[in-house]
Structure formats: structure tokens, C-alpha cells
Design an enzyme around this catalytic site. Sequence first.
Site, short mmCIF file in Angstrom:
data_model
loop_
_atom_site.label_atom_id
_atom_site.label_comp_id
_atom_site.label_asym_id
_atom_site.label_seq_id
_atom_site.Cartn_x
_atom_site.Cartn_y
_atom_site.Cartn_z
N ILE A 39 0.84 -1.30 0.10
CA ILE A 39 -0.20 -0.11 0.03
C ILE A 39 0.79 1.16 0.04
O ILE A 39 1.77 1.47 0.76
CB ILE A 39 -0.77 0.20 1.31
CG1 ILE A 39 -1.64 -1.34 1.56
CG2 ILE A 39 -2.05 1.29 1.10
CD1 ILE A 39 -2.61 -1.39 2.68
N GLY A 41 1.66 5.14 0.53
CA GLY A 41 1.20 6.34 1.51
C GLY A 41 0.38 5.62 2.55
O GLY A 41 -0.87 6.01 2.97
N ALA A 42 0.66 4.68 3.41
CA ALA A 42 0.09 3.60 4.12
C ALA A 42 0.31 4.37 5.51
O ALA A 42 -0.27 3.80 6.63
CB ALA A 42 0.39 2.29 4.18
N GLY A 45 -4.22 8.59 7.04
CA GLY A 45 -5.42 8.40 6.20
C GLY A 45 -6.01 7.17 5.79
O GLY A 45 -5.94 6.15 6.47
N TYR A 197 -5.21 18.68 -9.87
CA TYR A 197 -5.67 17.30 -8.94
C TYR A 197 -6.88 16.63 -10.10
O TYR A 197 -6.53 15.38 -10.04
CB TYR A 197 -6.33 17.61 -7.84
CG TYR A 197 -6.83 16.52 -6.71
CD1 TYR A 197 -5.81 15.98 -6.40
CD2 TYR A 197 -8.08 16.36 -6.46
CE1 TYR A 197 -6.15 14.76 -5.54
CE2 TYR A 197 -8.44 15.43 -5.65
CZ TYR A 197 -7.61 14.43 -5.18
OH TYR A 197 -7.68 13.40 -4.35
N1 LIG Z 1 -9.75 12.38 1.54
C1 LIG Z 1 -10.62 12.56 0.57
O1 LIG Z 1 -11.57 13.07 0.60
C2 LIG Z 1 -10.35 11.64 -0.84
C3 LIG Z 1 -11.22 12.04 -1.87
C4 LIG Z 1 -11.06 11.33 -2.93
C5 LIG Z 1 -9.94 10.73 -3.30
N2 LIG Z 1 -8.81 10.72 -2.22
C6 LIG Z 1 -7.35 10.02 -2.56
O2 LIG Z 1 -7.24 9.00 -1.65
C7 LIG Z 1 -5.86 8.69 -1.57
C8 LIG Z 1 -5.34 8.90 -0.08
O3 LIG Z 1 -5.52 10.03 0.42
P1 LIG Z 1 -5.87 10.44 1.96
O4 LIG Z 1 -7.41 11.25 1.82
O5 LIG Z 1 -5.80 9.44 2.80
O6 LIG Z 1 -4.70 11.70 2.08
P2 LIG Z 1 -3.70 11.61 3.25
O7 LIG Z 1 -4.11 11.48 4.42
O8 LIG Z 1 -2.90 13.10 2.93
O9 LIG Z 1 -2.64 10.71 2.65
C9 LIG Z 1 -1.85 10.68 1.52
C10 LIG Z 1 -0.68 9.80 1.70
O10 LIG Z 1 0.01 9.66 0.70
C11 LIG Z 1 1.53 10.12 0.98
N3 LIG Z 1 2.28 10.44 -0.01
C12 LIG Z 1 2.22 11.89 -0.34
N4 LIG Z 1 2.95 12.10 -1.23
C13 LIG Z 1 3.86 11.22 -1.58
C14 LIG Z 1 4.97 10.78 -2.24
N5 LIG Z 1 5.73 11.68 -2.85
N6 LIG Z 1 5.47 9.59 -2.08
C15 LIG Z 1 4.90 8.63 -1.05
N7 LIG Z 1 3.95 8.85 -0.51
C16 LIG Z 1 3.41 10.13 -0.68
C17 LIG Z 1 1.57 10.65 2.17
O11 LIG Z 1 2.54 10.70 2.88
P3 LIG Z 1 3.07 11.80 3.82
O12 LIG Z 1 2.19 11.76 5.15
O13 LIG Z 1 4.64 11.57 4.13
O14 LIG Z 1 2.91 13.24 3.23
C18 LIG Z 1 0.21 10.12 2.81
O15 LIG Z 1 0.66 8.75 3.44
C19 LIG Z 1 -5.23 9.97 -2.37
O16 LIG Z 1 -4.94 9.35 -3.53
C20 LIG Z 1 -6.43 10.98 -2.73
O17 LIG Z 1 -6.22 11.51 -3.90
C21 LIG Z 1 -8.98 11.10 -0.95
#
Ligand SMILES: NC(=O)c1ccc[n+]([C@@H]2O[C@H](COP(=O)([O-])OP(=O)(O)OC[C@H]3O[C@@H](n4cnc5c(N)ncnc54)[C@H](OP(=O)(O)O)[C@@H]3O)[C@@H](O)[C@H]2O)c1
Length: 320
Positions: A39, A41-42, A45, A197
Site C-alpha cells: 500500500i 502512502g500507508a 488516512g 488534481y
Molecule cells: N480524502 C478524501 O476526501 C479523498 C477523496 C477522494 C480521493 N482521495 C484519494 O485518496 C488517496 C489517499 O488520500 P488521503 O485522503 O488518505 O490523504 P492523506 O491523509 O494526505 O494521505 C496521503 C498519503 O500519501 C502519501 N504521499 C504523498 N506524497 C507522496 C510521495 N511523494 N511519495 C509517497 N507517498 C506520498 C502521504 O505521505 P506523507 O504523510 O509523508 O505526506 C500520505 O501517506 C489519495 O490518492 C487521494 O487523492 C481522497
Amino acid sequence: MSKFRIFIIILAIAIYYFVIHGRCEYKGDERLDGKTVIITGANTGIGKEAAIDLARRGARVICACRSKSRGEAAVEDIKNISGNNNVALKMLDLGSLNSIRQFAKDINAKEERLDVLINNAGLAGPAYRDTTEDGFERMMGVNHLGHFLLTDLLLDLLKKSQPSRIVVVSSNAHRMVSSMNLDDLMSEKSYSGTSVYGYSKLANILFSLEMSKRLKGTSVTINALHPGAVMTELGRHLDDYLQLPPFLNKAMRWTMSIFFRDSRQGAQTVICLAVDRNLESVSGKYFAECKISETTAAATNETEAKMLWDISEKLVNPSA
Ligand SMILES: NC(=O)c1ccc[n+]([C@@H]2O[C@H](COP(=O)([O-])OP(=O)(O)OC[C@H]3O[C@@H](n4cnc5c(N)ncnc54)[C@H](OP(=O)(O)O)[C@@H]3O)[C@@H](O)[C@H]2O)c1
């Protein structure tokens, strides 16, 4: 798009998802003993919650994270909560082709199998255009191109372990753009955090579509999904981007905290696509709320999916 309009859209999305949309809860009892899941970005979130669930099901879970300290803390939590000690941290920065190649090399050398690859990591909406180590616009570079290369480099292991699955965490934000920005993939001509995005999340779906065609005849499936509106750290750039007066910022956060789902709820469709035995031969689809969902004309455009694939392949050069 004006900042105020974006503010209103965020509130509307929050309320829409709370009031109109159901929240799926994946109830399947599938076990993953002896299987390996990666996974990206594990450490927080949705990715972290998916990791906890899949570890509970007995999988070896490899958390692919870019921060050692955040990754280590998350792995400890995942082990403690799931009761499964077979959870590993491996460093992966999707904003660096070099890091992706090192990660894949290590996995291919050390892991016997790979049953599920979850392309989850992502970032949303930095206010100003920024680039990755390799000069790609950051959202397109991390959300799409990084995962494009990673998947390519792990494909032989996935094929060796088939039936296996690739799960791509996209977003309904792909609906914000009417077609793929193929003539300006790096957003050099114009940049808006929200649109870019949207492009990167549309690219996730087009990638899944084209990859599913290329995987025909194998038992490796690939599907993309929208997790819902989830209260995570994804909004970390929101304040910078919107630059709203403090009271509106507070109001927005408060509304989001009430109406958005939590990370565990946001992980349900990810878990469903990773384990649901009824989906073993379903591929190339877009899911929301644990079921196949309608999407846009742009996200089903096979010609653009092929064009995006060719451009992406040239940019990341998997055979280098
Ligand atoms: N939250 C929502 O409402 C929502 C809605 C639709 C889709 N999504 C999608 O769901 C997915 C997970 O997002 P989330 O909401 O759980 O956000 P989050 O809490 O910000 O988690 C994002 C994860 O991605 C990692 N990441 C960012 N840049 C990276 C890089 N360069 N290399 C490796 N890892 C990286 C972050 O690591 P760090 O902690 O080190 O930054 C974090 O572990 C994303 O693809 C997002 O587009 C989310």
C-alpha cells in the site's frame, strides 16, 4: 475558479455525501493469510486504515512511505491494532523515479509474491505549481506518473502471483475536468490546484482502463475507485490555497469534520476491491461505495487512455 466558489463546492460536497450518499461498509470475511499486499502512502488516512484491515485478514502488509519516522510510527500502530506482526515499512518517494526504481528492485529481489498492489498515495491542491525531482508537475508526477512506473516495475511479480489485483485510488474530482490535458500534462501553460488534481485523478482512471486492456488474458485485475469525501490530511494545502478569512476557514473545517467520513469509512471501497471474492474477474471499472459507478465520457475515452499511456511511458521510461 474563484476561491469562494471552491469553498462553496467543498461545503456542498460534504453535505451531499452526508445527506444523499450512503456509506458502504465492506462486510466480506475473506482472509489473506499467506498473501502479500503493498500500500503506497500507508502512514496515514485511507491507506493506513486499509493497511489495518488487510493486516487483520492475515496479509503480509508492506507500507510504502516516504517518511521514515511517520512510516515507523504507523507500522507500530498497524501491528498493535491488527495483532499482525507481519507488517513492514519500505521507503518510497513517488516524486522520485530513482526512489521508485530502488523500491521495486528491493521488492522484486526480496518478496516471493505480490497479491495486491494498492496505489493510494496522493496529494491535492498545492496553491503554486511545484515539480518533482524529475521535473514533473508534482500532482501529476506523484499521483499518476509515480504509480505508473511503480506498477510497471512490479507487474511481473503480480503476474507470477496471479490471481492478483491492482487497486487505484482515484477520486470523483476527475469530474471537475472535461478531458485529459494531454497537450499540457505538466501544466506549464496554466496551473490551478483544483483542476490539476482533477487531471491527475482522471489520469488514474485512464491508466486503469488502458492497463486492464493490456492485462487481458491474465488473472491480474485493475480497478479504480472514489473513496468518498474523507476527513484526512489530504486537505493540508487547502488553507494556503483558499486563503480565506480565519472564521470561514474554521467554519469550513467544522463542516468537513461533521459531514465528511472518517478514514476507516473512507477505506471501505479500497478493502472491497482488494479482497471481495466476487470481483476476482472484474477489471477496468470505476467503483464508489463498494460498487461499480458511472463515470464521465473523459474517463472512458479509450483513445485518450492510450495516448496518456504512450506519453507516460516516454516520460518515466520503465526500461531505463
Ligand atoms: N480524502 C478524501 O476526501 C479523498 C477523496 C477522494 C480521493 N482521495 C484519494 O485518496 C488517496 C489517499 O488520500 P488521503 O485522503 O488518505 O490523504 P492523506 O491523509 O494526505 O494521505 C496521503 C498519503 O500519501 C502519501 N504521499 C504523498 N506524497 C507522496 C510521495 N511523494 N511519495 C509517497 N507517498 C506520498 C502521504 O505521505 P506523507 O504523510 O509523508 O505526506 C500520505 O501517506 C489519495 O490518492 C487521494 O487523492 C481522497
